[in-house]
Design a protein around this motif. Structure first.
Motif, PDB file in Angstrom:
ATOM      1  N   ASP A  38       7.229   6.348  -6.058  1.00  0.00           N
ATOM      2  CA  ASP A  38       7.648   7.450  -6.919  1.00  0.00           C
ATOM      3  C   ASP A  38       8.464   6.884  -8.077  1.00  0.00           C
ATOM      4  O   ASP A  38       9.581   6.415  -7.889  1.00  0.00           O
ATOM      5  N   THR A  53       0.807  -1.225   0.000  1.00  0.00           N
ATOM      6  CA  THR A  53       0.000   0.000   0.000  1.00  0.00           C
ATOM      7  C   THR A  53       0.843   1.278   0.000  1.00  0.00           C
ATOM      8  O   THR A  53       0.290   2.373   0.026  1.00  0.00           O
ATOM      9  N   SER A  54       2.143   1.168  -0.036  1.00  0.00           N
ATOM     10  CA  SER A  54       3.015   2.344   0.007  1.00  0.00           C
ATOM     11  C   SER A  54       2.841   3.220  -1.221  1.00  0.00           C
ATOM     12  O   SER A  54       2.452   2.749  -2.295  1.00  0.00           O
ATOM     13  N   GLU A  55       3.144   4.513  -1.070  1.00  0.00           N
ATOM     14  CA  GLU A  55       3.164   5.419  -2.214  1.00  0.00           C
ATOM     15  C   GLU A  55       4.513   5.286  -2.916  1.00  0.00           C
ATOM     16  O   GLU A  55       5.566   5.405  -2.293  1.00  0.00           O
ATOM     17  N   ALA A  98       0.072   3.063  -4.033  1.00  0.00           N
ATOM     18  CA  ALA A  98      -0.422   4.406  -4.304  1.00  0.00           C
ATOM     19  C   ALA A  98       0.629   5.224  -5.049  1.00  0.00           C
ATOM     20  O   ALA A  98       1.818   4.903  -5.028  1.00  0.00           O
ATOM     21  N   VAL A  99       0.177   6.288  -5.719  1.00  0.00           N
ATOM     22  CA  VAL A  99       1.062   7.256  -6.363  1.00  0.00           C
ATOM     23  C   VAL A  99       0.493   8.653  -6.114  1.00  0.00           C
ATOM     24  O   VAL A  99      -0.715   8.814  -5.904  1.00  0.00           O
ATOM     25  N   ALA A 100       1.356   9.653  -6.136  1.00  0.00           N
ATOM     26  CA  ALA A 100       0.923  11.026  -5.879  1.00  0.00           C
ATOM     27  C   ALA A 100      -0.122  11.448  -6.899  1.00  0.00           C
ATOM     28  O   ALA A 100       0.042  11.226  -8.105  1.00  0.00           O
ATOM     29  N   ASN A 147      -2.762  10.214  -7.712  1.00  0.00           N
ATOM     30  CA  ASN A 147      -3.319   9.073  -8.456  1.00  0.00           C
ATOM     31  C   ASN A 147      -2.797   8.979  -9.882  1.00  0.00           C
ATOM     32  O   ASN A 147      -3.467   8.458 -10.775  1.00  0.00           O
ATOM     33  N   ASN A 198      -5.634   2.389  -7.447  1.00  0.00           N
ATOM     34  CA  ASN A 198      -5.387   3.772  -7.036  1.00  0.00           C
ATOM     35  C   ASN A 198      -4.765   4.638  -8.127  1.00  0.00           C
ATOM     36  O   ASN A 198      -4.537   5.824  -7.920  1.00  0.00           O
TER      37      ASN A 198
END
Length: 359
Positions: A155, A151-153, A174-176, A178, A203
């Motif tokens: 980059d 579930t980590s964002e 996740a990503v910044a 979305n 996401n």
């Protein structure tokens, strides 16, 4: 006497050269990585990793013992004799494959690559800290496949290459904003972000290549459900592989790179795009069902266009029920050079097109 001294010198020289050769070669050894202090025993525990050392860089290749499910690769690596300390620069192929007790990984700032299947089937992995570090350039095929708990964002801006199926069935990361944002990307392999809609990240709603000035080949977005692509197509792209983008993509597609030559089958199949303009490209042939959908109304081909690929009864214009206008641009126009196929005129699937080309 002089001859004996000379021979001894030669032998010593050969031994020195051999030692130097061993130092330069990859040395595989077990290393220890200190982790947190145990709450139960109040003693420092250690994780045992297998690694290769080459030219001062360490690649982790395997794991023998993991404590707590937490792996901090940002900590210094200590050799078995405790005499040497290193930092990780790469995670090797299959390094943590099927490590089902691993739930958290801290990536080091020095990391340059993640190998094939490095975290494949790490089903308990929820957290990747510092993902991805500024020096990371490549993510191998199947690297985080089936890590559905992650579930980590993430980059992706530092990354240059992403292998096939790398994030297939990693459905929760996740990503910044979305949006997958790429700055250094050169190539994305097929199915990189999901082989079907059930295995794509929920996401992620789009991809941004605005700052990606070196991107050449894109695939990987099949059935992602992304709705936005910025720009509509990066101007440096030279080829789109099969199933480049199948999903909710909307808007217009403009292929402007004069070096663009390859558009494979099913590239934009089942998308929601409405217009395709290939005027500025060097595109001579198009794969079968490349734009098969029911929303495209206008298609414009480059002057050098020559023909369509056909497989069985699946022509290029298959199922394009809204198509109204087809044009060939160029000076002079090369209409006579186009190679037609028997299955091209599927008129019953294109009721709004008058079966004529416009220039």
């Amino acid at each position: 006497m002089q001859k004996s001294v000379s021979m001894q010198t030669s032998v010593l020289f050969a031994m020195f050269a051999a030692v130097c050769g061993l130092l330069r070669a990859e040395v595989e050894q077990w290393v220890y990585l200190p982790l947190k202090t145990s709450v139960v025993s109040n003693t420092v525990t250690r994780t045992t990793l297998k690694a290769t050392l080459s030219d001062g860089k360490v690649t982790v290749t395997g794991i023998s013992f993991l404590d707590y499910g937490v792996l901090d690769l940002a900590l210094p690596v200590v050799s078995e004799d405790g005499a040497s300390h290193y930092v990780f620069s790469a995670i090797g192929n299959n390094a943590f494959k099927s490590c089902t007790t691993l739930d958290t990984v801290v990536l080091p700032q020095t990391l340059e690559s993640i190998g094939d299947s490095a975290f494949l089937d790490c089903t308990a992995l929820t957290t990747l800290q510092n993902a991805f570090p500024p020096n990371l350039r490549s993510i191998g095929k199947n690297a985080l496949q089936n890590d559905a708990a992650l579930t980590s964002e993430l980059d992706f801006r530092p990354v240059e290459t992403i292998g096939e199926y790398a994030f297939d069935n990693a459905t929760q990361f996740a990503v910044a904003d979305n949006c997958l944002t790429f700055s250094n990307i050169v190539s994305i392999a097929r199915y990189a972000f999901g082989a079907n809609s059930a295995k794509s990240c929920v996401n992620v709603k789009g991809a941004d290549f605005t700052c990606a000035t070196n991107v050449k080949t894109i695939c990987g977005f099949r059935y992602t459900g992304f709705k936005t692509l910025k720009p509509s197509l990066p101007p440096t792209v030279e080829s789109l592989s099969s199933y480049f983008y199948s999903g909710g993509l909307t808007g217009d597609i403009r292929i402007t790179n004069p070096k663009f030559k390859s558009l494979m089958q099913d590239c934009f199949r089942s998308t929601q795009i409405t217009m395709v303009d290939m005027t500025g490209s060097a595109l001579t042939n198009v794969g079968n069902m490349a734009f098969a959908n029911r929303t495209i109304t206008n298609v414009t081909f480059a002057a050098c266009f020559k023909g369509f690929a056909t497989v069985a009864n699946w022509p290029f214009f298959y199922d394009m029920s809204e198509l109204r206008d087809v044009r060939l641009r160029g000076d002079p126009p090369q209409m006579s050079a186009i190679q037609w196929t028997k299955s091209f005129y599927a008129a019953w699937r294109m009721p709004k097109w008058n079966a004529r080309w416009r220039q």
